[in-house]
Write a protein that holds these residues in place. Structure first.
Motif, PDB file in Angstrom:
ATOM      1  N   PHE A 285      12.997 -16.536  14.725  1.00  0.00           N
ATOM      2  CA  PHE A 285      12.990 -17.200  13.713  1.00  0.00           C
ATOM      3  C   PHE A 285      12.995 -16.296  11.852  1.00  0.00           C
ATOM      4  O   PHE A 285      13.286 -16.451  10.856  1.00  0.00           O
ATOM      5  CB  PHE A 285      13.055 -18.843  13.173  1.00  0.00           C
ATOM      6  N   ASP A 286      12.787 -15.205  12.036  1.00  0.00           N
ATOM      7  CA  ASP A 286      12.330 -14.457  10.514  1.00  0.00           C
ATOM      8  C   ASP A 286      12.189 -13.135  11.095  1.00  0.00           C
ATOM      9  O   ASP A 286      10.898 -13.026  11.280  1.00  0.00           O
ATOM     10  CB  ASP A 286      11.081 -15.044  10.274  1.00  0.00           C
ATOM     11  N   THR A 287      13.298 -12.064  10.548  1.00  0.00           N
ATOM     12  CA  THR A 287      13.452 -11.095  10.790  1.00  0.00           C
ATOM     13  C   THR A 287      13.804 -10.235   9.698  1.00  0.00           C
ATOM     14  O   THR A 287      14.601 -11.057   8.588  1.00  0.00           O
ATOM     15  CB  THR A 287      14.132 -10.336  12.168  1.00  0.00           C
TER      16      THR A 287
ATOM     17  N   GLU B 270       0.869  -1.434   0.005  1.00  0.00           N
ATOM     18  CA  GLU B 270       0.370  -0.030  -0.570  1.00  0.00           C
ATOM     19  C   GLU B 270       0.774   1.257  -0.185  1.00  0.00           C
ATOM     20  O   GLU B 270       0.721   1.951  -1.297  1.00  0.00           O
ATOM     21  CB  GLU B 270      -0.689  -0.285   1.229  1.00  0.00           C
ATOM     22  N   MET B 271       2.006   0.930   0.873  1.00  0.00           N
ATOM     23  CA  MET B 271       2.800   2.201   0.867  1.00  0.00           C
ATOM     24  C   MET B 271       4.100   2.562  -0.383  1.00  0.00           C
ATOM     25  O   MET B 271       5.075   3.684  -0.444  1.00  0.00           O
ATOM     26  CB  MET B 271       3.950   2.188   1.933  1.00  0.00           C
ATOM     27  N   GLY B 272       4.025   1.360  -1.377  1.00  0.00           N
ATOM     28  CA  GLY B 272       4.822   1.500  -2.107  1.00  0.00           C
ATOM     29  C   GLY B 272       6.365   1.707  -1.861  1.00  0.00           C
ATOM     30  O   GLY B 272       7.056   1.723  -2.853  1.00  0.00           O
ATOM     31  N   THR B 273       6.830   0.433  -1.017  1.00  0.00           N
ATOM     32  CA  THR B 273       7.713   0.145  -0.422  1.00  0.00           C
ATOM     33  C   THR B 273       8.179  -0.545  -0.399  1.00  0.00           C
ATOM     34  O   THR B 273       7.480  -1.502  -0.457  1.00  0.00           O
ATOM     35  CB  THR B 273       8.039   0.875   1.083  1.00  0.00           C
ATOM     36  N   PRO B 274       9.569  -1.506  -1.121  1.00  0.00           N
ATOM     37  CA  PRO B 274      10.226  -3.023  -0.924  1.00  0.00           C
ATOM     38  C   PRO B 274       9.803  -3.389   1.056  1.00  0.00           C
ATOM     39  O   PRO B 274       9.404  -2.958   1.433  1.00  0.00           O
ATOM     40  CB  PRO B 274      11.396  -3.028  -1.327  1.00  0.00           C
ATOM     41  N   LEU B 275      10.061  -4.766   0.866  1.00  0.00           N
ATOM     42  CA  LEU B 275       9.228  -5.235   2.192  1.00  0.00           C
ATOM     43  C   LEU B 275      10.424  -5.451   2.738  1.00  0.00           C
ATOM     44  O   LEU B 275      11.562  -6.768   2.446  1.00  0.00           O
ATOM     45  CB  LEU B 275       8.458  -6.340   2.049  1.00  0.00           C
ATOM     46  N   GLY B 276      10.719  -4.969   3.906  1.00  0.00           N
ATOM     47  CA  GLY B 276      12.101  -5.980   4.816  1.00  0.00           C
ATOM     48  C   GLY B 276      13.484  -5.074   4.029  1.00  0.00           C
ATOM     49  O   GLY B 276      13.884  -4.210   4.188  1.00  0.00           O
ATOM     50  N   SER B 277      14.540  -6.413   4.808  1.00  0.00           N
ATOM     51  CA  SER B 277      15.201  -6.227   4.605  1.00  0.00           C
ATOM     52  C   SER B 277      15.607  -6.314   2.670  1.00  0.00           C
ATOM     53  O   SER B 277      16.884  -6.757   1.923  1.00  0.00           O
ATOM     54  CB  SER B 277      16.131  -8.108   4.656  1.00  0.00           C
ATOM     55  N   SER B 278      14.548  -6.424   2.414  1.00  0.00           N
ATOM     56  CA  SER B 278      15.080  -6.539   0.199  1.00  0.00           C
ATOM     57  C   SER B 278      15.457  -5.521   0.204  1.00  0.00           C
ATOM     58  O   SER B 278      15.610  -5.779  -1.457  1.00  0.00           O
ATOM     59  CB  SER B 278      13.805  -7.213  -0.375  1.00  0.00           C
ATOM     60  N   SER B 279      15.350  -4.398   0.165  1.00  0.00           N
ATOM     61  CA  SER B 279      15.919  -3.516   0.133  1.00  0.00           C
ATOM     62  C   SER B 279      16.165  -1.953   1.387  1.00  0.00           C
ATOM     63  O   SER B 279      15.453  -2.063   2.206  1.00  0.00           O
ATOM     64  CB  SER B 279      15.512  -2.316  -0.874  1.00  0.00           C
ATOM     65  N   PRO B 280      17.247  -1.621   1.028  1.00  0.00           N
ATOM     66  CA  PRO B 280      17.836  -0.715   2.302  1.00  0.00           C
ATOM     67  C   PRO B 280      17.016   0.678   2.609  1.00  0.00           C
ATOM     68  O   PRO B 280      17.354   1.010   3.413  1.00  0.00           O
ATOM     69  CB  PRO B 280      19.226   0.017   2.043  1.00  0.00           C
ATOM     70  N   ALA B 281      15.983   0.890   1.759  1.00  0.00           N
ATOM     71  CA  ALA B 281      15.072   1.801   1.686  1.00  0.00           C
ATOM     72  C   ALA B 281      13.838   1.377   1.646  1.00  0.00           C
ATOM     73  O   ALA B 281      13.192   2.330   2.208  1.00  0.00           O
ATOM     74  CB  ALA B 281      14.857   2.108   0.216  1.00  0.00           C
TER      75      ALA B 281
END
Length: 820
Positions: A237-239, A217-228
């Motif tokens: 077990f999953d951060t 919804e915010m148009g941002t990549p999820l989590g650790s997939s991108s530094p942005a």
DNA sequence: GAGCACTGC
């Protein structure tokens, strides 16, 4: 066969209709979407009246109808999340095509990637705008600018979990702030406070799927997939977070864990506590700590306020209001020693103004409630009748979801429904019976989600797994037996009881709501309206039903020395608190003074119960090999059953044969060790190995996760040499022989009071308390007679059972009890 | 001779 069913119904037709019009449950407002064909409330009243005067509606003759039309505040909105995901899937195909087109021009470009994310978010905005909570954005922002605490009732489908963090993330107060923060040693430090919003969830899946949705919804990549990436999540077990994370979804346990290292939550500007109505122990602890934080002086945050939003699906906000009010009052009038808290809100305007309450209507189709005219004793029989009554009379489509108490009842009813269905009129649609309970293998559980074959009605027979964890689409009829098995820890006896008890009103409403997800539905309650009205309002909070030792250790580790004075949303009985303190003392987690010991601090950091944590530390004293073995066993104990259930007699024999090489005469602990080591040594195909040995592959995967986590933690704590250091060959689990004596003695350090000795009549009596206990049939020691046993769990179902059992010697027990 | 549902740096 169908004749028989019909006859049963005809009998029921003679039951006189004793209809009372309910005074409650007729609340206006919150109309579901797309329902132009629905009668108005006025028309409904009229119709109801007609019915009372003797209508031709046969249905009402078997079950009185209360004609509830309003969407009740259905608790737990996994629904909401699913609904939201469904819409997302609908639009994503269309977006994928767009994506594909643009990708041709710049196939790998990150910039392009962001463009498509933004496009998707733009499309999703249209959906967001239609959420019931959307128009409340300004009001919510306004309230939180002046108040630090907000209570929000958001019914199912209101969109609160996804929208609230987005409403708040760009607020002025949500920016990172430079502040001078008091350190533990009394010094001061310049640091950045705030900038992030945390949203807690009771379940891992919810935390992850909400994060994914909000990122979209915010148009941002999820989590650790991108530094942005601005949106991340953190579950065991999953951060998945990034340096830019501003919105983080996490489980309640993870937030507690973060608080262990950062008690003032300096990273955060706001904590949103979602799904409080579920009332797990962790959420009660989180709320207690947060109350202390918002009503304290915030030295640890350099005075920067922390905003707290507490969200619930049930309207029971009064206790929460009082809870936070009390904290803020204590802060406000430190001079006043008046013991009585003010009853009148107006006399405390300062406090009153600091907490705002917001109520958001949900989105749910109306569900008609049909009660049993008289109390039902045989739920299987009653459910069978209702199922076929629905199937005969109600048009397709419309699947039936039946709530039962346990696996036994599910299987009994499954058998009966199939039996009746074979003799059914071939002109009728077919039925497909689908059992659903936690112990069912994953593959069988998945069948519930597959669409039924043509002209077939799905009949899902479920335990309360379908109340929270699993949402099935296509359900328009719910049959609710009104009971559930509930686990309760009995302090005095030191045992867990698993007993069938009436559910609460909010659980009944939750079950009913499952019929109104996609269209108007019906809920058949296998109990009378009088019985419904007599139900408790809400579920008993877990903190009143469980062993408190872990919760107390958690508090002690955060410097709460006076646990009796901790702000509990629901205060557990003094006796339970005292028992837990004694328990912690007995494993040396506390000092005589009641302060946490170094052992206790160590245990508090482990993702284990205090007892298992103690066992782990005891094992470390017996050398690296023993510790590694004990970690393997503890990993099994903290996971669901690793051995697959054996339903039939032949399967049982098959399993015995397949597992023969894993069974150890010393008991379940060494059997688990042998299983983990054999599984870990299997390097080609672990899944096939598990299947061959009738071991749950899924459970073993979890075991390996826990094992890895515990090993890492032991390395960090220097209980094990670091990974880089070469392991002594003799400590390689593949070549080293485990030492059963050392392992079991380590366990006795935590479980000395969970022991029983064999008495002359052949039964076992607990060493402490002299109660009779039987070895659970799932144990490898079942039916065996040994001098003494040590067990992991003491459970009362139909009788007292010891689970997780090993043979021990009485002199070891004596040593462990006297602390030798 | 038996197994409600969740969860943890």
């Amino acid at each position: 066969m169908p004749e028989r069913v019909r006859i049963v119904f005809d009998d029921a037709d003679d039951v006189p209709v004793a209809k009372q019009v309910p005074e409650t449950e007729e609340i206006q407002g919150s109309k579901p979407v797309k329902r132009k064909d629905q009668p108005t409330d006025h028309q409904k009243q009229k119709r109801k009246k007609r019915k009372l005067e003797g209508s031709t509606d046969t249905r009402s003759q078997e079950f009185t109808s209360s004609n509830e039309t309003q969407p009740e505040p259905v608790s737990r909105d996994t629904n909401e999340k699913d609904a939201v995901n469904g819409v997302a899937n609908g639009t994503s195909d269309h977006l994928k095509n767009k994506n594909h087109k643009t990708k041709k021009q710049a196939p790998q470009g990150t910039k392009q990637n962001f463009t498509s994310l933004r496009e998707k978010a733009k499309a999703l905005y249209e959906t967001r705008k239609n959420l019931p909570i959307f128009p409340h954005g300004d009001e919510i922002r306004r309230n939180l600018r002046t108040n630090d605490v907000m209570l929000l009732v958001g019914e199912t489908g209101s969109g609160k979990s996804t929208q609230i963090p987005q409403f708040l993330v760009n607020e002025q107060w949500c920016r990172p702030t430079k502040a001078t923060v008091a350190q533990d040693d009394g010094s001061e430090k310049e640091m950045t406070v705030g900038g992030c919003i945390a949203i807690t969830q009771p379940r891992r899946v919810a935390a992850i799927s909400l994060a994914r949705r909000v990122a979209e919804e915010m148009g941002t990549p999820l989590g650790s997939s991108s530094p942005a990436s601005k949106v991340g999540y953190s579950v065991r077990f999953d951060t998945s977070t990034s340096p830019s994370t501003r919105i983080k979804f996490l489980t309640e346990g993870m937030l507690l864990q973060e608080m262990l290292h950062d008690p003032s939550l300096t990273k955060y500007s706001a904590i949103v506590v979602d799904e409080v109505h579920e009332r797990g122990v962790n959420v009660d602890l989180v709320l207690g700590f947060l109350r202390n934080l918002v009503s304290g002086k915030k030295e640890g945050r350099g005075g920067v306020p922390l905003k707290v939003v507490v969200m619930s699906a049930t309207a029971d906000m009064e206790s929460l209001m009082d809870f936070f009010k009390e904290g803020l009052q204590a802060q406000g009038d430190t001079n006043t020693t008046n013991g009585n808290t003010c009853q009148q809100d107006s006399s405390q305007p300062n406090v009153e103004g600091k907490i705002s309450v917001c109520h958001i209507k949900g989105r749910q189709f109306p569900v008609k409630t049909i009660y049993a005219p008289a109390p039902v004793h045989d739920f299987v029989d009653a459910a069978l009748k209702v199922i076929f009554q629905i199937h005969y009379k109600e048009p397709m489509p419309g699947d039936i979801l039946v709530f039962l108490t346990g696996q036994e009842m599910v299987e009994a009813l499954e058998h009966l429904v199939n039996e009746y269905a074979t003799g059914m009129d071939p002109a009728l649609p077919k039925v497909q019976v689908l059992p659903l309970f936690a112990a069912l293998p994953q593959v069988a559980q998945q069948r519930v989600f597959l669409p039924a074959p043509p002209r077939t009605r799905k009949i899902i027979l479920a335990t309360n797994i379908a109340e929270t964890s699993v949402t099935v689409s296509g359900v328009r009829f719910v049959v609710d037996c009104g009971k559930a098995k509930i686990k309760q820890f009995r302090t005095r006896l030191g045992l867990d009881s698993l007993l069938v008890k009436p559910i609460s009103k909010s659980a009944a409403i939750q079950r009913k709501g499952r019929a109104g997800r996609e269209a108007p539905g019906q809920c058949y309650r296998l109990y009378t309206e009088k019985d419904y009205l007599a139900l408790d309002e809400t579920n008993t909070p877990e903190i009143l039903r469980c062993d408190l030792s872990q919760a107390l250790l958690n508090m002690k580790a955060r410097g709460v020395d006076d646990v009796m004075g901790f702000p509990f949303l629901t205060r557990p009985p003094r006796e339970s608190l005292e028992k837990a303190l004694l328990q912690l003392l007995s494993i040396d987690a506390l000092e005589e003074s009641g302060k946490i010991s170094s052992i206790g601090l160590h245990i508090a950091k482990l993702p284990l119960t205090p007892t298992l944590g103690r066992v782990l530390l005891a094992a470390s004293e017996h050398g690296e090999g023993c510790l590694l073995d004990v970690i393997d066993i503890i990993s099994c104990l903290s996971v669901e059953n690793i051995f697959l259930n054996t339903t039939s007699e032949e399967k049982k024999e098959e399993a015995e044969k397949a597992r023969r090489d894993l069974y150890r005469r010393e008991g379940d602990h060494l059997t688990m060790l042998a299983t983990v080591q054999a599984y870990a040594a299997e390097n080609t195909d672990r899944k096939a190995w598990a299947e061959r040995h009738m071991v749950s592959h899924r459970a073993m995967q979890s075991v390996m996760d826990v094992r890895k986590q515990l090993t890492t933690q032991c390395r960090q704590a220097k209980l094990l040499p670091s990974a880089g250091e070469s392991r002594n060959a003799s400590n390689n689990s593949a070549t080293r022989e485990p030492s059963p004596v050392l392992i079991l003695q380590s366990f006795l350090r935590g479980f000395s009071t969970n022991t029983a000795r064999l008495v002359p009549d052949g039964s076992y009596r607990t060493v402490v308390g002299n109660q009779t206990v039987a070895i659970h049939p799932s144990s490898v020691l079942f039916g065996k007679k040994v001098e003494a046993i040590m067990y992991n769990e003491f459970v009362f179902t139909n009788r007292s059972y010891a689970r997780g059992v090993s043979a021990v010697q009485m002199d070891w027990v004596g040593d462990a009890l006297t602390g030798a």
